[in-house]
Design an enzyme around this catalytic site. Structure first.
Site, PDB file in Angstrom:
ATOM      1  N   ASP A 207       0.724  -1.221   0.123  1.00 12.72           N
ATOM      2  CA  ASP A 207       0.101   0.010   0.130  1.00 12.72           C
ATOM      3  C   ASP A 207       0.847   1.319   0.059  1.00 12.72           C
ATOM      4  O   ASP A 207       2.340   1.196   0.017  1.00 12.72           O
ATOM      5  CB  ASP A 207      -0.990  -0.045   1.156  1.00 12.72           C
ATOM      6  CG  ASP A 207      -2.445   0.649   0.704  1.00 12.72           C
ATOM      7  OD1 ASP A 207      -2.368   1.752   0.452  1.00 12.72           O
ATOM      8  OD2 ASP A 207      -3.387  -0.030   0.989  1.00 12.72           O
ATOM      9  N   HIS A 282      -3.642   2.956  -4.640  1.00 12.26           N
ATOM     10  CA  HIS A 282      -2.742   2.649  -3.515  1.00 12.26           C
ATOM     11  C   HIS A 282      -1.291   2.029  -3.816  1.00 12.26           C
ATOM     12  O   HIS A 282      -0.895   1.179  -3.112  1.00 12.26           O
ATOM     13  CB  HIS A 282      -3.515   1.596  -2.690  1.00 12.26           C
ATOM     14  CG  HIS A 282      -4.756   2.304  -1.896  1.00 12.26           C
ATOM     15  ND1 HIS A 282      -4.574   2.809  -0.878  1.00 12.26           N
ATOM     16  CD2 HIS A 282      -6.272   2.253  -2.008  1.00 12.26           C
ATOM     17  CE1 HIS A 282      -5.788   3.382  -0.457  1.00 12.26           C
ATOM     18  NE2 HIS A 282      -6.785   3.056  -1.161  1.00 12.26           N
ATOM     19  N   GLU A 347     -10.538   2.218  -4.318  1.00 16.88           N
ATOM     20  CA  GLU A 347     -10.431   3.853  -4.107  1.00 16.88           C
ATOM     21  C   GLU A 347      -9.205   4.185  -5.116  1.00 16.88           C
ATOM     22  O   GLU A 347      -8.307   4.969  -4.806  1.00 16.88           O
ATOM     23  CB  GLU A 347      -9.955   4.059  -2.739  1.00 16.88           C
ATOM     24  CG  GLU A 347     -10.909   3.681  -1.688  1.00 16.88           C
ATOM     25  CD  GLU A 347     -10.289   4.048  -0.192  1.00 16.88           C
ATOM     26  OE1 GLU A 347     -11.139   4.232   0.750  1.00 16.88           O
ATOM     27  OE2 GLU A 347      -9.145   3.599   0.006  1.00 16.88           O
TER      28      GLU A 347
END
Length: 783
Positions: A207, A282, A347
């Site tokens: 991440d 990410h 996301e």
């Protein structure tokens, strides 16, 4: 001594349910998760220096299982139990027998116990089932034995049991990117999972805050992308980026040899590890090492905290991106034997794609409509590569955007809706909604808890979770593989803190995932949990004691008598309360049973331990009105994520309050609220009031308007009022509003209908434009 013939046991076992010497489950058995069927045999099994562990089959797996049980019993009691084959045993008396059998068409994870002829027979069709039988066997050992050192010989209750899991996927997730956790803790966490029959560890390895797995083809991932500047002394959301000249000293990674060790350790406990490699978003940490893989080509630093919007993303227009990811996946696939590879997909901010000439060229070349379809192209291309290597992909529910990859499994986190949509399309799903399964959320009053990311998910709320939504047909529901809890580590810097956030909520989820719905009962679970707290203490597991909040529940009978019940997830809580608004202490009324109230009042209650208040007073205003206890019918059912705690929450005397996620609001996504209340007879009234909530950042909006109708027969309704909404939908403030109608007193009614018009979908100006909007409603008050 009597010789035991193993194979006929299979036939004899079927008789144990009707045996006259058996009694229902006793308080001595505290197994978590709760077994399917369990009966006591009215006798005890002695474990002593004469006890043997007898294997019916000789193979590596059975010897491993026998050794595992022997090691566990030695650690508990100090006894050295030999592991021998049945053929070598000569006689079997007072022994533990591990038996493989067909067990019909039952699942690979099902198992049976039989206590017969002074022997304990643990039986399954697979080693995996025997491992779960061993976990249940170990939980039969009395707490005084478990918590002692070298206790010596001991007794356990004789139990006959038949058990199998409800779901095939029972998972725990751990984020090791935001904060890095050492190998030793990962192994301890796997042991904890195994004790409660979890079978999947979702390992979030990459991440923005750090890359945590060695990839030999790309050494800069661990030399550069695994490290960021140390800002652990600063709040997560306020951490500054690395400055010129500063050293990136915080982080770490797992070597491939460590990964292999962890995988083997998990395999020996029948836990599959699913690795997650985030893409396309990410991924900022990658661009600290290989900036050419982004749209801008700009070299970045690994961030030490949060940043938003998270716009850094792999460039979907460069072939180098896919070459890199295929190289990474080659090594990951070689390491991990799991059927699945998790590729993230959540996301993914597409701002850079909109500006990138290469990404726009890819959209044109592939005949795509927009950036959402470009993400779908990206995921489908990665899926094709993973499938070519004999694996399947899992992704967060955003992978639905632009079209779902053909063989993908969806992990539904934003709500249950992603899972519902995927299951209706014929895809497998894992339900892990933020509402019940995010264990980085607070589990008790934030005032008394370590800092967390937000939210409020108590032990009781986790236990209430139902992974199969009612919107699915019986056939569609088969695509729900199971459930998983997620531990995101932004606010969890240490292993001890991770344990605290996981336990005991993971025990509640273990029972949700394993135990049949009809067998689940929170009070029964909570009683068993008290014994497990003692075991956790002995194992040095740092766990939460739970929420000391008092819950208020109203009960109104057919005569119109309203009583209030006080509840807590704290076992046998000592609650003192007042009904006049004053602050209770130990001299205030001690709660024993539900108490009657005749008018609206403010109730204050607290839990006291050793004469002292725990945490703070819980407060609740109860509204006594004419609709309490009456029948309410909804044209469209509320969401199973926002039930208000009960079917009749709109008329239970308790308003929703100032937070949308406090458990009192009923939520309706994309649908109008249309409720009809039957008073049973003609009733006079002078005021009708209903409350709504707006928090547009969470897609919750006030209704366009509220219509109020009355009827004498439930068929012909007369409209009394149309109440428009005057507050702007763009208002960013979280707020509640009561919509009221005052009558002249000339009307009577038997039926009341309230219609609140949902705006339908989020407006064009909203970040979630086009998605279904929510209405949140609370108490309908009639005076």
């Amino acid at each position: 001594m009597k010789r035991l013939f193993i194979f006929p046991i299979i036939i004899l076992f079927a008789l144990f349910y009707t045996s006259c010497d058996q009694q229902p489950i006793s308080s001595e058995v505290n197994i978590i998760p709760r077994p399917s069927n369990l009966f006591m045999a009215n006798s005890y099994f002695k474990v002593n220096d004469k006890t043997k562990i007898v294997l019916q089959v000789d193979n590596d797996e059975m010897r491993m299982l026998g050794g595992y049980l022997a090691s566990a019993l030695h650690k508990i009691s100090g006894l050295e139990l030999p592991v021998i084959l049945y053929d070598e045993a000569r006689e079997v008396n007072g022994d533990i027998v591990l038996l493989l059998s067909g067990m019909g068409n039952r699942s690979d994870e099902a198992y049976q116990f039989e206590y017969r002829n002074s022997n304990y027979i643990l039986e399954s069709r697979t080693g995996k089932g025997l491992f779960y039988a061993i976990q249940s066997f170990l939980q039969l050992i009395p707490i005084e034995v478990l918590t002692a050192e070298n206790y010596g010989q001991f007794e356990i209750p004789g139990v006959n049991m038949n058990d199998s899991p409800r779901f095939t996927y029972r998972g725990m997730h751990l984020d090791v990117s935001r904060h890095f956790f050492p190998k030793e803790f990962i192994l301890k966490f796997i042991d904890l999972m195994a004790s409660y029959k979890f079978n999947t560890f979702h390992w979030h390895l990459t991440d923005d805050n750090g890359w945590r797995i060695e990839i030999k083809k790309y050494p800069l991932l661990t030399e550069v992308a695994a490290w960021h500047v140390d800002r652990e002394d600063q709040p997560w959301r306020e951490r500054e980026l690395q400055k010129p000249g500063e050293e990136a000293s915080y982080g770490g990674f797992y070597t491939q040899e460590e990964v292999k060790e962890i995988i083997k350790y998990a395999q020996d406990r029948y836990i599959t590890i699913i690795p997650e490699i985030e893409m396309p978003g990410h991924t900022r940490e990658v661009f600290a090492a290989y900036p050419e893989l982004s749209c801008t080509g700009k070299k970045l630093t690994v961030i030490p905290g949060s940043y938003w919007p998270n716009a850094d993303i792999f460039c979907a227009g460069k072939e180098e991106t896919f070459n890199f990811l295929e190289g990474v996946l080659d090594e990951v696939i070689e390491l991990f034997p799991s059927e699945y590879i998790h590729i993230g997909g959540d996301e993914a901010d597409k701002t850079e794609w909109k500006k990138c000439k290469l990404c726009q060229a890819r959209i044109k070349k592939e005949g795509l409509k927009n950036e959402a379809e470009l993400q779908s192209y990206f995921i489908k291309r990665i899926e094709a590569y993973v499938i070519s290597k004999g694996k399947k992909i899992i992704g967060w529910d955003e992978i639905l955007e632009g079209g779902l990859a053909p063989e993908a499994t969806v992990m539904s986190w934003r709500s249950m809706q992603g899972g519902i949509d995927a299951a209706k399309q014929g895809h497998d799903v894992i339900m892990t909604p933020v509402s019940h399964c995010y264990f980085d959320y607070y589990q008790a009053d934030p005032e008394f808890e370590p800092v967390a990311i937000g939210g409020f998910t108590t032990l009781k709320k986790v236990y209430s979770f139902e992974p199969v939504p009612p919107e699915l047909s019986e056939e569609e529901a088969k695509h729900v593989l199971g459930t998983q809890a997620n531990i995101w580590s932004e606010f969890i810097p240490t292993p001890e803190h991770a344990e605290y956030m996981a336990v005991p909520r993971m025990l509640a989820l273990a029972e949700v995932a394993w135990t049949m719905k009809k067998k689940r009962d929170f009070n029964h679970f909570n009683r068993r949990l008290q014994e497990h707290f003692k075991i956790l203490d002995h194992k040095n597991i740092n766990y939460s004691k739970g929420s000391y909040k008092v819950d208020f529940v109203t009960e109104t009978d057919s005569l119109g008598t309203t009583k209030v019940k006080l509840e807590s997830e704290i076992w046998e809580a000592k609650i003192h309360y007042t009904i006049d608004g004053s602050t209770p202490d130990t001299s205030s009324t001690f709660y024993r049973n539900p108490f009657e109230i005749e008018k609206s009042c403010s109730i204050n209650a607290g839990i006291f331990v050793d004469g002292k208040l725990k945490e703070k007073i819980s407060k609740q205003e109860i509204f006594v009105h004419k609709a309490l206890g009456k029948k309410i019918t909804l044209k469209k059912q509320f969401s199973n994520l926002y039930t208000g705690g009960r079917d009749d929450a709109l008329i239970d005397g308790i308003k929703g309050g100032e937070k949308h996620n406090n458990g009192f609001w009923q939520g309706f996504q994309g649908d109008n609220l249309e409720a009809v209340i039957d008073f049973g007879k003609l009733t006079s009234f002078n005021k009708i009031e209903i409350g709504f909530f707006q928090r547009q950042s969470s897609w919750i909006f006030f209704p366009e308007y509220v219509d109020i109708y009355i009827s004498d027969d439930g068929k012909e309704f007369k409209k009394l009022a149309n109440i428009p909404t005057e507050i702007s939908l763009k208002d960013e403030k979280a707020q509640r509003k009561d919509y009221s109608y005052v009558d002249s007193g000339d009307h009577t009614m038997r039926y009341l209908k309230v219609l609140a018009k949902n705006i339908g979908i989020c407006p064009k100006w909203h970040p979630a434009a086009g998605s279904k909007a929510w209405i949140f409603a609370d108490e309908i008050i009639i005076n």
